[in-house]
Design a protein around this motif. Structure first.
Motif, PDB file in Angstrom:
ATOM      1  N   ASP A 121       0.735  -1.417   0.388  1.00  0.00           N
ATOM      2  CA  ASP A 121      -0.168  -0.098  -0.029  1.00  0.00           C
ATOM      3  C   ASP A 121       0.763   1.500   0.348  1.00  0.00           C
ATOM      4  O   ASP A 121       1.488   1.918   1.040  1.00  0.00           O
ATOM      5  CB  ASP A 121      -0.643  -0.378   1.150  1.00  0.00           C
ATOM      6  CG  ASP A 121      -1.821   0.947   1.390  1.00  0.00           C
ATOM      7  OD1 ASP A 121      -1.937   1.985   0.091  1.00  0.00           O
ATOM      8  OD2 ASP A 121      -2.627   0.686   2.285  1.00  0.00           O
ATOM      9  N   LEU A 122       0.882   2.323  -1.386  1.00  0.00           N
ATOM     10  CA  LEU A 122       1.653   3.234  -1.574  1.00  0.00           C
ATOM     11  C   LEU A 122       0.531   4.591  -0.572  1.00  0.00           C
ATOM     12  O   LEU A 122       1.865   5.589  -0.277  1.00  0.00           O
ATOM     13  CB  LEU A 122       2.455   3.123  -2.646  1.00  0.00           C
ATOM     14  CG  LEU A 122       2.813   2.318  -3.758  1.00  0.00           C
ATOM     15  CD1 LEU A 122       3.205   2.705  -4.510  1.00  0.00           C
ATOM     16  CD2 LEU A 122       3.810   1.819  -2.255  1.00  0.00           C
ATOM     17  N   LYS A 123      -0.031   4.522  -0.348  1.00  0.00           N
ATOM     18  CA  LYS A 123      -0.771   5.011   0.557  1.00  0.00           C
ATOM     19  C   LYS A 123       0.284   6.376   1.651  1.00  0.00           C
ATOM     20  O   LYS A 123       0.913   5.436   2.495  1.00  0.00           O
ATOM     21  CB  LYS A 123      -2.100   5.077   0.949  1.00  0.00           C
ATOM     22  CG  LYS A 123      -3.166   6.300   1.555  1.00  0.00           C
ATOM     23  CD  LYS A 123      -4.652   6.233   2.320  1.00  0.00           C
ATOM     24  CE  LYS A 123      -5.083   7.189   2.873  1.00  0.00           C
ATOM     25  NZ  LYS A 123      -6.690   6.635   3.250  1.00  0.00           N
ATOM     26  N   ASP A 124       0.168   7.424   1.245  1.00  0.00           N
ATOM     27  CA  ASP A 124       1.392   7.949   2.176  1.00  0.00           C
ATOM     28  C   ASP A 124       2.649   8.286   2.376  1.00  0.00           C
ATOM     29  O   ASP A 124       3.572   8.291   2.804  1.00  0.00           O
ATOM     30  CB  ASP A 124       0.315   7.974   3.877  1.00  0.00           C
ATOM     31  CG  ASP A 124      -0.518   8.523   3.867  1.00  0.00           C
ATOM     32  OD1 ASP A 124      -1.020   9.393   3.377  1.00  0.00           O
ATOM     33  OD2 ASP A 124      -1.770   8.586   4.972  1.00  0.00           O
ATOM     34  N   SER A 125       2.955   7.292   1.485  1.00  0.00           N
ATOM     35  CA  SER A 125       3.842   7.094   1.238  1.00  0.00           C
ATOM     36  C   SER A 125       5.467   7.913   1.078  1.00  0.00           C
ATOM     37  O   SER A 125       4.381   9.056   0.343  1.00  0.00           O
ATOM     38  CB  SER A 125       4.851   5.926   0.306  1.00  0.00           C
ATOM     39  OG  SER A 125       4.209   5.767  -0.984  1.00  0.00           O
ATOM     40  N   LYS A 144      -6.384   0.285  -1.112  1.00  0.00           N
ATOM     41  CA  LYS A 144      -4.925   0.456  -1.305  1.00  0.00           C
ATOM     42  C   LYS A 144      -4.973   0.894  -2.235  1.00  0.00           C
ATOM     43  O   LYS A 144      -5.208   0.641  -3.785  1.00  0.00           O
ATOM     44  CB  LYS A 144      -5.025  -1.255  -0.689  1.00  0.00           C
ATOM     45  CG  LYS A 144      -3.106  -1.562  -1.163  1.00  0.00           C
ATOM     46  CD  LYS A 144      -3.155  -2.651  -0.891  1.00  0.00           C
ATOM     47  CE  LYS A 144      -2.955  -3.333  -1.868  1.00  0.00           C
ATOM     48  NZ  LYS A 144      -2.409  -5.064  -1.857  1.00  0.00           N
ATOM     49  N   LEU A 145      -3.696   1.452  -2.390  1.00  0.00           N
ATOM     50  CA  LEU A 145      -2.839   2.814  -4.050  1.00  0.00           C
ATOM     51  C   LEU A 145      -2.119   0.809  -3.710  1.00  0.00           C
ATOM     52  O   LEU A 145      -0.553   1.394  -3.655  1.00  0.00           O
ATOM     53  CB  LEU A 145      -2.254   3.718  -2.403  1.00  0.00           C
ATOM     54  CG  LEU A 145      -1.661   4.528  -3.997  1.00  0.00           C
ATOM     55  CD1 LEU A 145      -2.506   4.488  -5.226  1.00  0.00           C
ATOM     56  CD2 LEU A 145      -1.206   5.747  -2.988  1.00  0.00           C
ATOM     57  N   VAL A 146      -2.847   0.334  -4.739  1.00  0.00           N
ATOM     58  CA  VAL A 146      -1.681   0.000  -5.770  1.00  0.00           C
ATOM     59  C   VAL A 146      -0.166   0.188  -6.487  1.00  0.00           C
ATOM     60  O   VAL A 146       1.131  -0.273  -6.023  1.00  0.00           O
ATOM     61  CB  VAL A 146      -2.491  -0.899  -6.022  1.00  0.00           C
ATOM     62  CG1 VAL A 146      -1.950  -2.051  -7.095  1.00  0.00           C
ATOM     63  CG2 VAL A 146      -3.861  -1.615  -5.560  1.00  0.00           C
TER      64      VAL A 146
END
Length: 443
Positions: A121-125, A144-146
């Motif tokens: 999950d790349l959210k807020d990465s 989920k930010l794939v």
């Protein structure tokens, strides 16, 4: 909304992704870590394995990988580039190995369904925080930010404007299919006299067939999706309303080119070299190919896929992306962090980001350097004039590699013996093939 100072517009009609082209701010300084502070070489360790989707970027990525390992000697960076048209099967094979890719591409909704469970999950990465737009991010049904984009592209028909002027024409003559056809057929008829032809070879081998089984199909899918009010996911069936328009442009290319249609099946005619050496004036390509053209073709432009659709004088280029990064969630924490740090370096280090922009045309990140990609500038000019973008609805193609392989076979049969009867096989591959591959992908 903007990307690096340029307008970013959604589709002029409902649904789909729009245009983003390059210009902008100076890149930030090198040595930025994924946490935002400076990082010394001894602080970074782990393995990065990028399974690259874009063959034309391979040489650049190999150099960048070497530079990164010199800078951070405790990190190992491996870049493997899948051959054109084989990414899905290569990814499937590589993911089964113990040293699977840590960085790979999930570029469309079908890819999210197939590979989303493998993606972190790349959210807020750290890398997501650097994006200049979220319009092209891909998420699964749970939110989920794939995957996130690492470039935008445009494509259409590249033109060597010097050649068409040498033949007595001007670029602004071409406003629709009828005017394109008139110029192309005149160039072909006078090829011996002029010393160059209209279209380069429309080769059907794996290195080039995607130009017509992938990119050119977008005109059919875009206009049908527009009629439907916009696709949000792949439909189970398509009507094939615009198959005749696809045929018009396809026929124009193969019948007015440097190579007879019956000789296109095996490929090997090097359409890029034909274009850059002045053997032909028209080439189905886009911003991704500009780096190979710019130093050899002095004056060039990219024009829309004119194909006889009503109102196409207001068409622009095909704009979008299928180039989206995903991090393998099954990798070790150390390798995931190493991969994240490498991604951040690619888009924030001044020299690395410039190399990426030179190879890709644009980076959709806040401080990416400016691009000099003429074809992206052409896309922006059409948008500024109020033209609609042909957004990338070919990204919805189900079971894409098998679909395109079947279409190659049908087109080769048509090229060998062109007729209305043999074209029915192409139409079947397009329309019935969609339904067949949709079922296969969603079984």
């Amino acid at each position: 909304m903007s990307v690096n100072g340029w307008k970013l517009s959604r589709r002029s009609f409902v649904g789909g992704a729009g245009l983003a082209v390059a210009a902008g701010l100076a890149a930030c300084s090198s040595g930025t870590s994924s946490s935002g502070g400076s990082t010394s070489g001894s602080d970074r360790a782990g393995n990065v394995y990028w399974l690259n989707f874009k063959p034309e970027l391979d040489a650049t990525l190999q150099k960048l990988a070497g530079t990164y390992m010199e800078k951070y000697p405790n990190v190992k960076v491996k870049v493997t580039t899948a051959a054109a048209g084989t990414y899905e099967q290569t990814l499937t094979s590589e993911m089964d190995k113990s040293d699977a890719p840590t960085l790979f591409v999930i570029g469309n909704t079908a890819g999210v369904k197939e590979w989303g469970d493998f993606a972190m999950d790349l959210k807020d990465s750290d890398i997501a925080k650097l994006l200049s737009t979220e319009d092209y991010n891909l998420s699964d049904d749970a939110g989920k930010l794939v995957s996130i984009p690492y470039c935008y592209e445009c494509f259409g028909i590249a033109v060597n404007t010097d050649l068409i002027e040498k033949a007595g024409h001007k670029l602004d003559e071409i406003k629709d299919f009828a005017s394109l056809k008139a110029v192309v057929e005149d160039l072909h008829a006078k090829a011996a006299e002029n010393g160059f032809d209209a279209f380069v070879a429309t080769d059907m081998d794996d290195s080039s067939s995607w130009r017509v089984t992938g990119h050119l199909t977008n005109l059919m899918f875009f206009y049908e999706a527009r009629d439907d009010g916009g696709w949000e996911e792949a439909p189970a069936t398509i009507k094939g309303t615009y198959v005749p328009n696809y045929r018009k442009l396809y026929d124009l290319a193969i019948n007015n080119g440097t190579v007879e249609p019956s000789a296109l099946a095996t490929g090997g005619h090097d359409p890029l070299t034909q274009f850059t050496s002045g053997k032909a004036a028209f080439f189905l390509t886009g911003s991704f190919g500009y780096a190979d053209v710019k130093d050899k073709v002095t004056n060039t432009a990219c024009i829309p896929y004119y194909c006889g659709v009503q109102g196409e004088e207001k068409a622009g280029l095909n704009c979008g992306t299928e180039n989206c990064w995903a991090i393998n969630d099954n990798a070790s924490d150390e390798d995931k962090k190493a991969t994240m740090d490498f991604m951040v370096w690619l888009v924030s280090d001044a020299d690395a980001a410039q190399a990426m922009v030179d190879g890709l045309g644009i980076l959709p990140y806040k401080n990416a350097p400016a691009s000099a990609n003429v074809y992206l500038a052409n896309a922006q000019s059409y948008a500024d004039a109020g033209n609609y973008n042909l957004d990338w609805d070919f990204n919805y193609t189900p079971n894409v590699e098998q679909y395109r392989a079947n279409l190659v076979s049908a087109l080769n049969a048509y090229n060998a013996a062109p007729s209305d009867a043999s074209w029915e096989g192409v139409k079947t591959a397009i329309v019935d093939g969609w339904a067949t591959q949709y079922k296969a992908a969603n079984a």
